[in-house]
Design an enzyme around this catalytic site. Structure first.
Site, PDB file in Angstrom:
ATOM      1  CB  SER A 168      35.011  30.972  37.575  1.00 34.25           C
ATOM      2  OG  SER A 168      34.817  31.218  36.187  1.00 34.25           O
TER       3      SER A 168
ATOM      4  CE  LYS B 160      36.370  34.150  35.011  1.00 36.85           C
ATOM      5  NZ  LYS B 160      35.294  33.255  34.494  1.00 36.85           N
TER       6      LYS B 160
ATOM      7  CB  SER C 166      31.919  30.895  34.808  1.00 34.45           C
ATOM      8  OG  SER C 166      32.328  29.730  35.471  1.00 34.45           O
TER       9      SER C 166
END
Lengths: 533, 132
Positions: free
Chosen positions: A171, A95, A195
């Site tokens: 996210s 990420k 997330s």
């Protein structure tokens, strides 16, 4: 079966045994990325054609050269008889909120579009040290602020591999999409309110939020410092356990990383669930959504197929010898989103003061009057709307005259949320639970643009996950079926402090007992398209 | 552009202020279901060192007030007697902060290479308004 369908455990075993080279694993992964991912996220948004609309768009940046160097080093170690590590040759995505020395790390924000950090995040370094191949940085909501990945400044935002017209969640949407689309075996995500788990549920993969402090936050750009947790994303429970084994542990560079020893998470998997006490709570059977005029919370039902999946999981575990404990009260869970609105925004506003166009990242190109003008213009141009909203809300909620009623009160409600779980897990209490079984989300994945822009509705998609963040507890989402539209359903196991072994045991037992269920043979749409070509 | 040099350790937080800030004269006033006024909103925008277009401002103010509707649910929560606020759900079990000992970064050039503007090994910025 293609190499990309192998689990991380299988890849590492084959590479370590010399049956496959790390280079082979890498090239197979790159080929899959080139086949299904399409245009990478960028600030220079282009109109997408119909074919690109069907792609995954998980990546912001590929790091092919770095991955090739890492693969060659793994292969050299194998040839030399050295230990190449537990993740030898396993393709991994990161990420883009974790630093990687010398590689752009954007947080999916214009304000960091050119930031090359001078150091590497601890969890990333641990993956590299274990022989993983870092394929690239994947997209996310800007600074992790969102639950659909649509707030990224780097477009196109990721799509859901099960239906590219829908969001992958967020996210960590790029992470879960890249794993679901078999571009990589593992991804490193972060979880502040869900997330990791919410997008894992939306994409039909496993996502684990460790206990707060179990995994170092060093090199993770801070959003809400008391809630942020890095964690693994994988296609099965064993791989999540393997990755956690690698990234968990104390780090002197993060003063909140725990000194509690790690467990052997892989060994724990086979201990079964016989005698394990699994709780079900009526407080996770509904969504509580606010009336904008009165502030009162009205009850909404969660998607029926998701409730049924949770009940089915409970019956599967009962058949395996677990004891199901119903009607466990967690009454303050319904206040978890209002509490989160306060705590996370106050912490975010504080953390985001550092972005000013002075030390790194974006600086406004226009002529300015003075330093304050420079900062204002840089932040106005560099931050997206969701980021500005969180800063403003955080400043309001922590300001004198309001803090006592909002921030201080939220911290007390947070303590009450924690206390609910302490009572449920108390070995001398009325329920004496080992794990709690809940839905991960109230709905399956929604269409792009259906929710984006409605920041309250978007935040409430984390209703089922955020309480574990408030309480600091470990929780894992595992695939629990498909709905009528062939969209994945996630079920969640929440455990006591530092008992990742328990939630992994429960998840693994459920996974293994349901391997033959029909829904497990259904593949994500983007992979079905690849076969059809 | 007037250039003022700042050392790499300089933090703009000092300029913006952090922590509790005073926004209004409502200190101590009992809270009810409140809305954020346009006037207060624009004050916040200034304090946050932001600039907004009219459309962006209208959208953000609407969303703030919607979020506040959710937050206001906290005002209805019957707090347990003696409950203490917690900054972390779990008690921090780490080793605590490191000793406050200066250690040189091994490659400061890498840090400066990422700066938008440098001069003589320092970050360069326009002057602070009113500074001599």
């Amino acid at each position: 079966m293609s190499l990309n369908q192998l689990s991380a455990l299988e890849v590492a075993a084959q590479v370590r045994a010399g049956d496959m080279s790390a280079r082979e694993a890498l090239e197979a992964s790159l080929a899959q990325i080139h086949a299904v991912d399409g245009q990478q996220g960028s600030l220079d948004q282009k109109q997408l054609g119909p074919a690109e609309e069907q792609k995954v768009h998980a990546f912001i940046r590929l790091t092919e050269d770095l991955a090739r160097q890492q693969a060659d080093e793994v292969d050299r170690k194998i040839s030399a008889g050295e230990d190449p590590g537990m993740l030898a040759g396993v393709p991994v995505s990161i990420k883009d909120i974790f630093t990687l020395q010398g590689i752009e790390t954007t947080a999916a924000s214009r304000i960091l579009y050119n930031f090359k950090p001078p150091y590497t995040a601890t969890p990333v370094q641990k993956l590299i040290n274990a022989g993983a191949l870092i394929l690239g940085k994947v997209n996310l909501d800007e600074f992790t602020f969102g639950s659909s990945s649509e707030s990224s400044a780097f477009k196109p935002a990721p799509n859901n591999p099960w239906d590219p017209s829908r969001v992958p969640g967020g996210s960590s949407g790029g992470s879960t999409a890249s794993v679901a689309a078999e571009e990589v075996a593992l991804s490193l995500g972060t979880d502040t309110s869900g997330s990791i788990r919410q997008p894992a549920a939306f994409c039909g993969v496993v996502g684990l939020k460790p206990t707060y402090g179990r995994v170092s936050r060093y090199g993770l750009m801070a959003f809400s410092s008391s809630l942020d947790c890095p964690g693994p994303i994988a296609r099965n429970v064993s791989d999540a356990a393997l990755m956690l084994q690698v990234i968990a542990g104390n780090d002197p560079k993060d003063s909140t990383s725990s000194l509690v020893p790690t467990s052997n998470y892989l060994d724990a998997l086979n201990q079964g669930v016989k005698g394990l006490r699994v709780g079900l709570s009526p407080d996770y059977a509904h969504l509580f959504y606010p009336d904008f005029e009165t502030g009162e919370l009205a009850m909404e039902s969660i998607q029926k197929e998701i409730s049924q999946a949770v009940q089915h999981a409970a019956s599967v575990l009962a058949d395996l010898g677990a004891e199901i404990v119903e009607n466990v009260p967690l009454p303050n869970a319904k206040y978890s989103i209002p509490t989160y609105f306060v705590v996370s925004r106050v912490e975010a506003a504080s953390n985001l003061h550092r972005f000013d166009g002075v030390k790194y990242g974006y600086r406004t190109p226009v002529e300015v009057d003075d330093l304050q003008d420079l900062i204002r213009r840089t932040r106005a141009e560099g931050f997206g709307s969701e980021v500005k909203l969180r800063i403003l809300m955080g400043m309001y909620l922590s300001s004198e005259g309001y803090a006592a009623n909002y921030y201080q009160r939220a911290l007390k409600v947070r303590a009450m949320i924690r206390r609910d779980f302490e009572r449920a897990f108390d070995p001398h209490g009325g329920h004496r639970l080992d794990v709690i079984l809940t839905p991960t989300t109230a709905t399956t994945s929604f269409k792009r643009n259906d929710v984006f822009g409605n920041t309250v509705r978007m935040q409430y998609s984390d209703q089922m996950t955020v309480s574990a963040n408030h309480a600091g507890l470990p929780a894992v989402s595992v695939p629990g079926g498909l709905d009528a539209d062939n969209l994945p359903i996630g079920i969640q196991f929440i455990g006591p402090d530092f008992r990742e072994d328990l939630i992994l045991r429960a998840g693994y037992a459920y996974e293994q007992a349901t391997l033959d269920e029909a829904w497990r043979s259904v593949r994500p749409a983007v992979l079905r398209q690849e076969v059809a070509k | 552009m007037i250039i003022r040099k700042l050392s790499p350790t300089y933090s703009i937080i000092a300029l913006l202020g952090c922590g509790i800030i005073r926004l209004s004269k409502s200190k101590g006033k009992p809270m009810s279901i409140s809305k954020i006024s346009s006037e207060l909103f624009h004050k916040l925008v200034g304090l946050a060192a932001l600039e907004l277009t009219a459309a962006e401002g209208a959208y953000l103010l609407t969303e703030m007030n919607h979020q506040l509707s959710s937050v206001n649910a906290l005002l209805q929560v019957p707090l347990e007697e003696g409950i203490q606020p917690t900054l972390h759900g779990i008690q921090c079990l780490g080793a605590g902060p490191r000793a406050d000992v200066w250690q040189p970064f091994p490659t400061p050039g890498e840090i400066l290479a990422g700066a938008p503007e440098i001069e003589d090994g320092m970050f360069a910025v326009p002057d602070v308004k009113g500074a001599k």
